[in-house]
Design a protein around this motif. Structure first.
Motif, PDB file in Angstrom:
ATOM      1  N   SER A  35      37.095  48.594  31.152  1.00 40.67           N
ATOM      2  CA  SER A  35      38.448  48.488  30.609  1.00 40.67           C
ATOM      3  C   SER A  35      39.483  48.970  31.617  1.00 40.67           C
ATOM      4  O   SER A  35      40.580  48.408  31.708  1.00 40.67           O
ATOM      5  N   ALA A  36      39.156  50.001  32.393  1.00 37.02           N
ATOM      6  CA  ALA A  36      40.086  50.472  33.429  1.00 37.02           C
ATOM      7  C   ALA A  36      40.282  49.394  34.493  1.00 37.02           C
ATOM      8  O   ALA A  36      41.409  49.134  34.926  1.00 37.02           O
ATOM      9  N   PHE A  37      39.203  48.751  34.896  1.00 33.72           N
ATOM     10  CA  PHE A  37      39.289  47.680  35.892  1.00 33.72           C
ATOM     11  C   PHE A  37      40.089  46.505  35.346  1.00 33.72           C
ATOM     12  O   PHE A  37      40.927  45.932  36.048  1.00 33.72           O
ATOM     13  N   VAL A  43      47.641  44.612  35.371  1.00 36.25           N
ATOM     14  CA  VAL A  43      48.865  45.118  36.006  1.00 36.25           C
ATOM     15  C   VAL A  43      49.135  44.371  37.317  1.00 36.25           C
ATOM     16  O   VAL A  43      50.261  43.944  37.587  1.00 36.25           O
ATOM     17  N   ALA A  44      48.093  44.171  38.124  1.00 38.68           N
ATOM     18  CA  ALA A  44      48.265  43.447  39.376  1.00 38.68           C
ATOM     19  C   ALA A  44      48.714  42.015  39.119  1.00 38.68           C
ATOM     20  O   ALA A  44      49.597  41.499  39.806  1.00 38.68           O
ATOM     21  N   TYR A  45      48.145  41.374  38.108  1.00 37.17           N
ATOM     22  CA  TYR A  45      48.523  40.004  37.793  1.00 37.17           C
ATOM     23  C   TYR A  45      49.983  39.928  37.351  1.00 37.17           C
ATOM     24  O   TYR A  45      50.731  39.040  37.783  1.00 37.17           O
ATOM     25  N   THR A  46      50.397  40.852  36.494  1.00 38.67           N
ATOM     26  CA  THR A  46      51.787  40.806  36.015  1.00 38.67           C
ATOM     27  C   THR A  46      52.765  41.115  37.138  1.00 38.67           C
ATOM     28  O   THR A  46      53.865  40.576  37.158  1.00 38.67           O
TER      29      THR A  46
END
Length: 50
Positions: A35-37, A43-46
């Protein structure tokens, strides 16, 4: 609580219970890291999509 010293059946039950607890701990750890990954990927995608 004391463990009986000479009962192999009880000893096997304790070993099986310990194995089950370790399996649950490993599954929970994998779920936590997964879930952390996934959150980091989201976040990186957004950030890069905007």
């Amino acid at each position: 609580m004391r463990l009986p010293l000479s009962s192999s059946h009880t000893e096997n039950a304790w070993i099986a219970n310990d194995r089950r607890e370790r399996l649950k701990f490993a599954a929970a750890t994998l779920a936590l890291f997964g879930s952390a990954f996934g959150g980091l990927l989201f976040v990186a995608y957004t950030l890069y999509a905007s």
